[in-house]
Each structure stands twice: as structure tokens, then as C-alpha cells.
Scaffold this motif. Structure first.
Motif, PDB file in Angstrom:
ATOM      1  N   VAL A 282      43.671 -17.886 -48.190  1.00 28.01           N
ATOM      2  CA  VAL A 282      43.409 -16.654 -47.433  1.00 28.01           C
ATOM      3  C   VAL A 282      44.013 -15.454 -48.165  1.00 28.01           C
ATOM      4  CG1 VAL A 282      43.894 -15.440 -45.272  1.00 28.01           C
ATOM      5  CG2 VAL A 282      43.252 -17.860 -45.219  1.00 28.01           C
ATOM      6  N   SER A 283      45.277 -15.609 -48.617  1.00 33.34           N
ATOM      7  CA  SER A 283      45.915 -14.484 -49.311  1.00 33.34           C
ATOM      8  C   SER A 283      45.204 -14.199 -50.635  1.00 33.34           C
ATOM      9  CB  SER A 283      47.412 -14.740 -49.515  1.00 33.34           C
ATOM     10  OG  SER A 283      47.626 -15.931 -50.238  1.00 33.34           O
ATOM     11  N   ALA A 284      44.710 -15.247 -51.300  1.00 35.10           N
ATOM     12  CA  ALA A 284      43.979 -15.044 -52.562  1.00 35.10           C
ATOM     13  C   ALA A 284      42.723 -14.209 -52.320  1.00 35.10           C
ATOM     14  CB  ALA A 284      43.613 -16.382 -53.194  1.00 35.10           C
ATOM     15  N   ALA A 285      41.995 -14.535 -51.238  1.00 38.08           N
ATOM     16  CA  ALA A 285      40.762 -13.796 -50.943  1.00 38.08           C
ATOM     17  C   ALA A 285      41.078 -12.327 -50.655  1.00 38.08           C
ATOM     18  CB  ALA A 285      40.039 -14.441 -49.764  1.00 38.08           C
ATOM     19  N   LEU A 286      42.147 -12.087 -49.876  1.00 36.07           N
ATOM     20  CA  LEU A 286      42.530 -10.703 -49.581  1.00 36.07           C
ATOM     21  C   LEU A 286      42.936  -9.970 -50.863  1.00 36.07           C
ATOM     22  CD1 LEU A 286      44.632 -11.244 -46.328  1.00 36.07           C
ATOM     23  CD2 LEU A 286      42.405 -10.123 -46.502  1.00 36.07           C
ATOM     24  N   LEU A 287      43.628 -10.701 -51.756  1.00 38.12           N
ATOM     25  CA  LEU A 287      44.089 -10.090 -53.008  1.00 38.12           C
ATOM     26  C   LEU A 287      42.943  -9.618 -53.870  1.00 38.12           C
ATOM     27  CD1 LEU A 287      47.063 -11.998 -54.602  1.00 38.12           C
ATOM     28  CD2 LEU A 287      46.974  -9.702 -53.670  1.00 38.12           C
ATOM     29  N   LEU A 288      41.834 -10.353 -53.835  1.00 34.10           N
ATOM     30  CA  LEU A 288      40.692  -9.939 -54.640  1.00 34.10           C
ATOM     31  C   LEU A 288      40.375  -8.493 -54.331  1.00 34.10           C
ATOM     32  CD1 LEU A 288      38.192 -12.905 -54.560  1.00 34.10           C
ATOM     33  CD2 LEU A 288      39.390 -11.940 -56.535  1.00 34.10           C
ATOM     34  N   PHE A 289      40.414  -8.157 -53.041  1.00 35.87           N
ATOM     35  CA  PHE A 289      40.128  -6.776 -52.657  1.00 35.87           C
ATOM     36  C   PHE A 289      41.288  -5.840 -52.997  1.00 35.87           C
ATOM     37  CE2 PHE A 289      40.587  -3.343 -49.582  1.00 35.87           C
ATOM     38  CZ  PHE A 289      39.464  -2.599 -49.913  1.00 35.87           C
ATOM     39  N   PHE A 290      42.489  -6.157 -52.512  1.00 34.58           N
ATOM     40  CA  PHE A 290      43.611  -5.224 -52.665  1.00 34.58           C
ATOM     41  C   PHE A 290      44.045  -5.052 -54.123  1.00 34.58           C
ATOM     42  CE2 PHE A 290      44.315  -6.470 -48.127  1.00 34.58           C
ATOM     43  CZ  PHE A 290      44.031  -5.226 -47.603  1.00 34.58           C
ATOM     44  N   LEU A 291      44.134  -6.168 -54.861  1.00 36.48           N
ATOM     45  CA  LEU A 291      44.548  -6.060 -56.255  1.00 36.48           C
ATOM     46  C   LEU A 291      43.433  -5.415 -57.075  1.00 36.48           C
ATOM     47  CD1 LEU A 291      47.093  -6.797 -57.811  1.00 36.48           C
ATOM     48  CD2 LEU A 291      46.003  -8.923 -58.509  1.00 36.48           C
ATOM     49  N   GLY A 292      42.196  -5.745 -56.721  1.00 39.84           N
ATOM     50  CA  GLY A 292      41.058  -5.111 -57.394  1.00 39.84           C
ATOM     51  C   GLY A 292      41.112  -3.604 -57.209  1.00 39.84           C
ATOM     52  N   ALA A 293      41.376  -3.157 -55.979  1.00 41.13           N
ATOM     53  CA  ALA A 293      41.451  -1.722 -55.695  1.00 41.13           C
ATOM     54  C   ALA A 293      42.591  -1.090 -56.500  1.00 41.13           C
ATOM     55  CB  ALA A 293      41.659  -1.490 -54.202  1.00 41.13           C
ATOM     56  N   HIS A 294      43.729  -1.781 -56.557  1.00 43.05           N
ATOM     57  CA  HIS A 294      44.908  -1.283 -57.266  1.00 43.05           C
ATOM     58  C   HIS A 294      44.595  -1.080 -58.756  1.00 43.05           C
ATOM     59  CE1 HIS A 294      49.240  -0.846 -57.937  1.00 43.05           C
ATOM     60  NE2 HIS A 294      49.206  -1.788 -58.853  1.00 43.05           N
TER      61      HIS A 294
END
Ligand code: HEM
Lengths: 131, 136
Positions: free
Chosen positions: B30-42
């Protein structure tokens, strides 16, 4: 509970999937080390509302040396993230039988995005002034 | 095609034997999927959108005037710290710790994680025009 079977963990018995799993694990651990350094260095540099210290730290991190190190970070994050998607797909039952092909696909996408990043940053790595 | 390989060897997760249905295992996904968005945005905002942009306090402050970016930054710190430390827990679990030792590890990781999150959140305050609650 489970038992690790030593024969399975002996490197000469590794197949491609095992090596990729190991690479995922090592990249994850390296990224954790980077992450904590990153968060603490930035937090420590913000002591007041003027931000001179932050600007000094950022100026250092945007010198050619650190920008080229950033490229290493980009490669590591890209590999870990895209291979992570691959792992999750298998957990969802997608593509398990094509796992080798999907791994090579991951490498192609990682390389493509990495090449894009290099092309964007290369002038600055070579010393072109920041914009 | 190695379609005859045993099920255990078909996915990397079953090799680590974290175990399906296990909360730690699920939260890593779950955290990996969220990271795709947040880290991608960063990465996008800081490194790709304007290549070679000089990062300054004033520039970051400008961006953080938009509440959405404050939310993204806070969420990124929370999720990435969780994913990293939860990942370390997965690695440590593979060393067959006793129950007690594992409990100690879980507590230590939570303390490190919460303190790191607070440092990260505190560091956002000056950009938003507030004094930090603590320094160093
Ligand atoms: C978009 C970004 C990311 C994605 C999609 C992602 C995905 C994943 C996945 C799916 C796993 C489980 C692998 C498995 O069970 O075989 C994993 C493990 C892990 N990740 Fe990430 N990750 C990302 C970013 C990061 C970052 C930034 C860090 C560092 C803080 C990190 C640290 C770890 C660690 C330490 C593990 C445990 C390694 C293991 O179990 O072998 N990940 N990641």
C-alpha cells in the motif's frame, strides 16, 4: 512461522528472480540510508525564517559533483520503484509466468527514464549555471 | 517457459516468506503504491519540471503557499519513512528474531519514524512564515 532453507539462499543456487529480489532488497536499504541523511540534513539546515543556511546547503548540493551523485540516486530509485511495480503485479497474480520478460521490460523503462534525466541534467553536471 | 517451477519460487514475496495476509506485507504494498504518486510528484516538481532550477528558500516558500503542496510534502514524509522502516522490519524479520526482540525492533522503528516525521514537519514551518517549534 517459516524456515529459510539454506540451499535456497546459497548464491550459486540463485536464479534470475533471486538476484532481482536481492537487488530490490539492497536498493531498498541503500535508499533508507539516503532518505534519513536527506531528511535530517535538510531539517537541520532550517533554523529560522530567513533561510540563509538552507540556501547554502542547496547551493552545495547543486554543485556538479552532487548533481552527478543525484544521477546515481535517480538510477537506484527508478530500479527499485519499477521493479516494485513488477513485484506488486505478481502479487496480484498478473504476469507471473512472464516474469523474466517483465524484468527486462522494467530495465528498458528504467534506462529510458534514466537517459531522459541524464539528458536534462547533463549540462548542469558539466558546470552550466543553474537557471 | 519454466511453468513447472513450484509456486514458492514464482514470486519474490513468497521467497521472503513474509506471508500473505500479513499486515506488514500488505502495508509495504500500500505504501509503495502511494509512493509512486508522492515520490513521483517530488521528483517531478524539484528536478524534472524545470531542469537545473536553482533551489532556494524563497522558491520553496512560494510553492508552499499552495496548501496542496504542504499536504503532498507531509504525506510524502509520512509514507516514505513508513515504507523505508517497514521495509527494514521485513528484512529484520528474515533473521528469525525471537518475539521479544522483534517487539523491541518494532518499537525502535516507530520511535525513529515518528521523530523523523516531526523533524520533517517542523522544517516546513519556516517556509510557511512560522518559526520552527524546535531547532536541531
Ligand atoms: C515509488 C517508489 C517505491 C516503490 C514503488 C517501492 C516498492 C517496493 C516494494 C513492492 C517492495 C517489496 C519488495 C518485496 O517484497 O520483494 C519494497 C521493499 C522495500 N522498499 Fe521500496 N519502493 C519505493 C520506494 C522506496 C524508497 C524511497 C525507499 C527508501 C526509503 C524504499 C525502501 C524499501 C525497503 C527497505 C524495502 C524492503 C526490502 C525487502 O523486503 O527486501 N522503497 N519497495
Amino acid at each position: 512461522m517459516y524456515r529459510v532453507r539454506h540451499t535456497d539462499l546459497w548464491p550459486s543456487h540463485y536464479n534470475l528472480g533471486m538476484w532481482v529480489w536481492l537487488a530490490q532488497r539492497i536498493s531498498g536499504i541503500v535508499l533508507v540510508l539516503y532518505l534519513f541523511t536527506h531528511i535530517w540534513v535538510i531539517s537541520f539546515s532550517i533554523a529560522n525564517r530567513q533561510g540563509q543556511e538552507f540556501n547554502q546547503v542547496m547551493a552545495l548540493f547543486q554543485t556538479p559533483l552532487f548533481l552527478s551523485l543525484d544521477l546515481l540516486l535517480l538510477a537506484g530509485v527508478l530500479f527499485h520503484a519499477l521493479n516494485g511495480i513488477r513485484v506488486i503485479l505478481f502479487d496480484l497474480g498478473i504476469g507471473i509466468r512472464q516474469q523474466k520478460a517483465i524484468f527486462w521490460g522494467v530495465l528498458v523503462i528504467v534506462s529510458a527514464i534514466f537517459a531522459w534525466g541524464v539528458s536534462l541534467w547533463w549540462p548542469f553536471v558539466q558546470g552550466k549555471p543553474l537557471v | 517457459m519454466e511453468a513447472t517451477a513450484t509456486e514458492e519460487h514464482l514470486t519474490s514475496t513468497t521467497v521472503t516468506e513474509v506471508g500473505r495476509g500479513n499486515l506488514v506485507w500488505l502495508m509495504q504494498r500500500v505504501s509503495a503504491a502511494l509512493l509512486l504518486f508522492f515520490l513521483g510528484a517530488h521528483f517531478w516538481v524539484l528536478h524534472f519540471a524545470v531542469a537545473g532550477e536553482k533551489l532556494t528558500f524563497q522558491g520553496v516558500a512560494e510553492r508552499l503557499r499552495t496548501p496542496l503542496f504542504v499536504f503532498i510534502d507531509l504525506a510524502l514524509v509520512a509514507v516514505v519513512v513508513f515504507h523505508g522502516l517497514n521495509g527494514l522490519l521485513v528484512v529484520v524479520t528474515d533473521f528469525n528474531l525471537s518475539r521479544g526482540a522483534r517487539t523491541v525492533v518494532v518499537w525502535l522503528l516507530w520511535i525513529v519514524g515518528v521523530v523523523t516525521f516531526l523533524y520533517g514537519a517542523n522544517a516546513l514551518l519556516p517556509f510557511m512564515g512560522y518559526s520552527p517549534l524546535f531547532t536541531r
